[in-house]
Design an enzyme around this catalytic site. Structure first.
Site, short mmCIF file in Angstrom:
data_model
loop_
_atom_site.label_atom_id
_atom_site.label_comp_id
_atom_site.label_asym_id
_atom_site.label_seq_id
_atom_site.Cartn_x
_atom_site.Cartn_y
_atom_site.Cartn_z
N ARG A 129 -42.59 -17.46 -44.17
CA ARG A 129 -43.25 -15.81 -44.02
C ARG A 129 -44.11 -15.31 -44.58
O ARG A 129 -45.07 -16.37 -45.04
CB ARG A 129 -41.26 -15.01 -43.96
CG ARG A 129 -40.77 -16.17 -45.46
CD ARG A 129 -41.61 -15.79 -46.75
NE ARG A 129 -41.74 -14.94 -47.31
CZ ARG A 129 -42.46 -14.50 -47.93
NH1 ARG A 129 -43.68 -15.03 -49.18
NH2 ARG A 129 -43.09 -12.60 -48.12
N GLY A 130 -44.34 -14.41 -44.62
CA GLY A 130 -45.27 -13.12 -45.33
C GLY A 130 -46.40 -13.51 -44.20
O GLY A 130 -46.67 -14.10 -43.01
N ALA A 131 -46.87 -11.85 -43.27
CA ALA A 131 -47.87 -11.38 -42.53
C ALA A 131 -48.67 -12.38 -42.08
O ALA A 131 -48.52 -12.95 -41.19
CB ALA A 131 -48.03 -10.10 -42.20
N ARG A 172 -40.57 -13.01 -34.85
CA ARG A 172 -40.70 -11.52 -35.26
C ARG A 172 -41.07 -11.03 -34.76
O ARG A 172 -42.91 -10.80 -34.79
CB ARG A 172 -40.85 -12.33 -37.21
CG ARG A 172 -40.33 -13.38 -37.43
CD ARG A 172 -40.24 -13.53 -38.85
NE ARG A 172 -39.83 -12.73 -39.84
CZ ARG A 172 -39.47 -11.91 -41.07
NH1 ARG A 172 -40.44 -12.79 -42.11
NH2 ARG A 172 -39.20 -10.65 -41.60
N GLN A 224 -37.67 -12.50 -52.03
CA GLN A 224 -38.81 -12.78 -52.22
C GLN A 224 -40.03 -12.93 -53.26
O GLN A 224 -40.43 -12.69 -54.00
CB GLN A 224 -39.33 -11.96 -50.88
CG GLN A 224 -39.04 -12.85 -49.44
CD GLN A 224 -38.39 -11.43 -49.00
OE1 GLN A 224 -37.35 -10.97 -50.13
NE2 GLN A 224 -38.64 -11.34 -48.19
N ASP A 231 -47.46 -5.00 -43.85
CA ASP A 231 -46.62 -6.40 -42.51
C ASP A 231 -47.29 -5.96 -41.04
O ASP A 231 -48.33 -7.07 -40.11
CB ASP A 231 -45.89 -6.52 -42.08
CG ASP A 231 -44.91 -7.60 -43.22
OD1 ASP A 231 -44.29 -6.82 -44.26
OD2 ASP A 231 -44.48 -9.00 -43.32
N ASN A 243 -43.51 -2.74 -45.26
CA ASN A 243 -43.53 -3.88 -45.57
C ASN A 243 -42.37 -3.74 -45.70
O ASN A 243 -41.39 -2.95 -45.35
CB ASN A 243 -44.54 -3.12 -46.61
CG ASN A 243 -45.16 -3.74 -47.09
OD1 ASN A 243 -45.04 -5.42 -47.02
ND2 ASN A 243 -44.48 -4.38 -48.68
N LYS A 244 -42.18 -4.64 -46.51
CA LYS A 244 -40.73 -5.08 -46.60
C LYS A 244 -40.56 -3.61 -47.34
O LYS A 244 -40.20 -2.74 -47.93
CB LYS A 244 -40.39 -6.22 -47.94
CG LYS A 244 -39.27 -6.97 -48.55
CD LYS A 244 -38.40 -7.21 -47.25
CE LYS A 244 -39.30 -7.55 -46.12
NZ LYS A 244 -38.27 -8.18 -45.60
O1 MRU Z 1 -40.32 -11.17 -44.22
P1 MRU Z 1 -41.12 -11.51 -44.68
O2 MRU Z 1 -40.83 -12.21 -46.10
O3 MRU Z 1 -41.72 -11.94 -44.01
O4 MRU Z 1 -42.37 -9.92 -45.82
C1 MRU Z 1 -43.21 -10.09 -46.03
C2 MRU Z 1 -43.91 -9.34 -47.41
O5 MRU Z 1 -42.89 -7.90 -47.09
C3 MRU Z 1 -44.74 -9.19 -47.62
O6 MRU Z 1 -44.80 -7.81 -48.54
C4 MRU Z 1 -45.83 -9.12 -46.37
O7 MRU Z 1 -45.70 -10.00 -45.23
C5 MRU Z 1 -47.35 -9.30 -47.21
S1 MRU Z 1 -48.08 -10.25 -47.00
C6 MRU Z 1 -49.13 -10.95 -47.04
#
Ligand code: MRU
Length: 366
Positions: A53-55, A90, A202, A243, A253-254
Site C-alpha cells: 500500500r502507499g501511493a 484502488r 498504518q 495519494d 491523503n489518509k
Molecule cells: O491506504 P494506504 O495505506 O495505501 O494509504 C497510504 C497513505 O495515505 C500514505 O500516507 C500515502 O500513500 C502517501 S505514500 C508515500
C-alpha cells in the site's frame, strides 16, 4: 532501508529472474514475511488487500503486475486486460494510473516477443526512479527541517506525521520520512509523533516499526492527540504524504489528515506535504469534489487485529453488534492549509502557480 541490519526495498525480482517479491505489510509489525507474486492476479490482490500500500508502491506493484501478465499473454488483448484489472484495484492513489500509463507507453508498440522483457525493464526503472525521487524529496525536506531546528538551538525537533508515508509506502526512503531519516543520520535531534491512524493503524503498525528499526526517536499517539500537542508547543512541523494532489495543490491523503491541517493552521504550525511528481494529478483542480475517495469494508472499523500476550495474532470486534460503520479511507486537505509541497524538484507553494513554476508544461491547459 534496513530490517535487522539487512538492506531491503519493498519490492524486487526474485533470484529466478521473474517472480516478484514484496514485504507482506498486513503482517507487520509482528511478523516480517516476504510474499511471492507470480501472476497479474497476485499483484492485483496484493494491492486490493493492502499487502502492499502507499501511493508509490501501489504504482510499482502494478507495473510489475503488467510484467507478470505478459509472461502468460503478451497479445494486445492480454495487455489491455492486465491494464484494466490493475487499474480497478484502488481508486485514490493516482500513481497507479501513472505507472500503468508508463507501462502502456513502453509496451504498446513492441512485438509480443519483446513485451515481457521490456515490461520487466520498465518496471525496474520505475522502481529505481522512485528511489531517486524519494532521496531528492529527503534532501529538499531536510533543508526545511534544518531551518526550523535552527530557530530552537539545542532543543529537539518535534515532527508529527499521519499514516505511513515511509519507505514501506514507496520503494525506499519514503516521502514524509525521507527528511526524517536524513536529519537523524546527520545528527539532528529529531523526534516523531506518530498518529496511530485508525482504522488500519498504518502509523502504529508500520511507521513506528520503520522508525524503530532505524533508531529514530518516536512516540505513537492516538489520532486525536495532535491538536493538544500543538496547543502546548510540542509540534514544530507536520509532514504527511499524499495519494493524489491536484494541479491546484489540494491534497488527498489518509482519512484524518485534514483535521491535522486544521489544527496546525489554528496553532501556527507549518503543515508540509511530501510527494513525488507522479502523485500530482494535473487533470484535476478541485480536490474535494474531483478526487475519488475510496470506501473500504466496514470490518476494518468494527474489528481490530493484534498480538496476544502469548504470541497469537487475534482479531476481535470493538463495535456494538448491529451498529453500522463507515470507512472513508481518505480525505482532502485544501491547498490553503498547506504550507508547502516538498517534491523532488524543490518546494512548491500549494497553488496552481506554485506547481506550474516547478513543473512547467504540465499544468492543465499549458
Ligand atoms: O491506504 P494506504 O495505506 O495505501 O494509504 C497510504 C497513505 O495515505 C500514505 O500516507 C500515502 O500513500 C502517501 S505514500 C508515500
Amino acid at each position: 532501508m534496513k530490517v535487522e541490519g539487512r538492506h531491503y526495498r519493498t519490492i524486487w525480482v526474485a533470484e529466478d529472474g521473474w517472480t516478484v517479491e514484496v514485504i507482506d505489510q498486513t503482517k507487520l509489525p509482528h511478523v516480517f514475511e516476504v510474499l511471492p507474486l507470480k501472476t497479474c492476479e497476485d499483484a492485483a490482490r496484493a494491492i486490493e488487500t493492502m499487502v502492499v500500500r502507499g501511493a508509490p508502491l501501489i504504482g510499482a506493484t502494478a507495473a510489475y503486475g503488467m510484467a507478470l501478465a505478459l509472461r502468460e499473454d503478451a497479445s494486445d488483448d492480454g495487455l489491455e486486460r492486465a491494464h484494466q484489472r490493475l487499474l480497478r484495484t484502488r481508486p485514490t492513489a493516482v500513481n497507479l494510473r501513472w505507472a500503468l500509463d508508463e507501462m502502456m507507453a513502453a509496451l504498446r508498440n513492441r512485438t509480443r516477443e519483446e513485451r515481457p522483457a521490456a515490461a520487466y525493464a520498465r518496471a525496474a526503472e520505475i522502481c529505481d526512479e522512485d528511489v531517486e525521487i524519494c532521496a531528492a524529496i529527503g534532501r529538499n525536506g531536510l533543508a526545511i527541517f534544518e531551518e526550523i531546528a535552527a530557530r530552537k538551538p539545542g532543543e529537539r525537533l518535534n515532527v508529527l506525521t499521519h499514516c505511513n508515508a515511509g519507505w514501506l509506502a514507496t520503494v525506499d526512503w519514503g516521502t514524509a520520512t525521507a527528511p526524517v531519516y536524513m536529519a537523524h543520520d546527520k545528527g539532528l535531534d529529531v523526534h516523531v509523533w506518530v498518529d496511530e491512524t485508525r482504522p488500519r493503524n498504518q502509523g502504529a503498525a508500520l511507521t513506528a516499526w520503520e522508525l524503530g528499526n532505524h533508531g529514530v526517536p518516536h512516540t505513537v499517539i492516538p489520532d486525536n492527540t495532535g491538536g493538544h500537542l500543538m496547543q502546548h508547543g510540542l509540534v514544530d512541523l507536520v509532514i504527511t504524504g499524499t495519494d493524489r494532489t491536484t494541479g491546484s495543490g489540494d491534497v488527498a491523503n489518509k482519512i484524518g489528515t485534514y483535521l491535522k491541517a486544521l489544527a496546525a493552521r489554528d496553532n501556527g504550525v507549518p503543515f508540509y506535504v511530501a510527494l513525488p511528481s507522479p502523485t500530482i494529478d494535473f487533470t484535476l483542480d478541485d480536490g474535494v469534489t474531483e478526487i475519488p475517495i475510496e470506501q473500504r469494508g466496514g470490518e476494518e472499523v468494527s474489528q481490530m487485529t493484534g498480538r496476544t500476550e502469548d504470541g497469537r495474532i487475534e482479531t476481535v470486534s470493538i463495535v456494538a453488534e448491529g451498529s453500522p460503520v463507515a470507512n472513508y479511507a481518505f480525505d482532502v486537505t485544501p491547498a490553503r492549509l498547506v504550507t508547502g509541497l516538498i517534491t523532488e524538484a524543490g518546494v512548491a507553494e500549494a497553488s496552481k502557480d506554485g506547481l506550474a513554476r516547478l513543473f512547467p508544461g504540465r499544468a492543465k491547459g499549458s
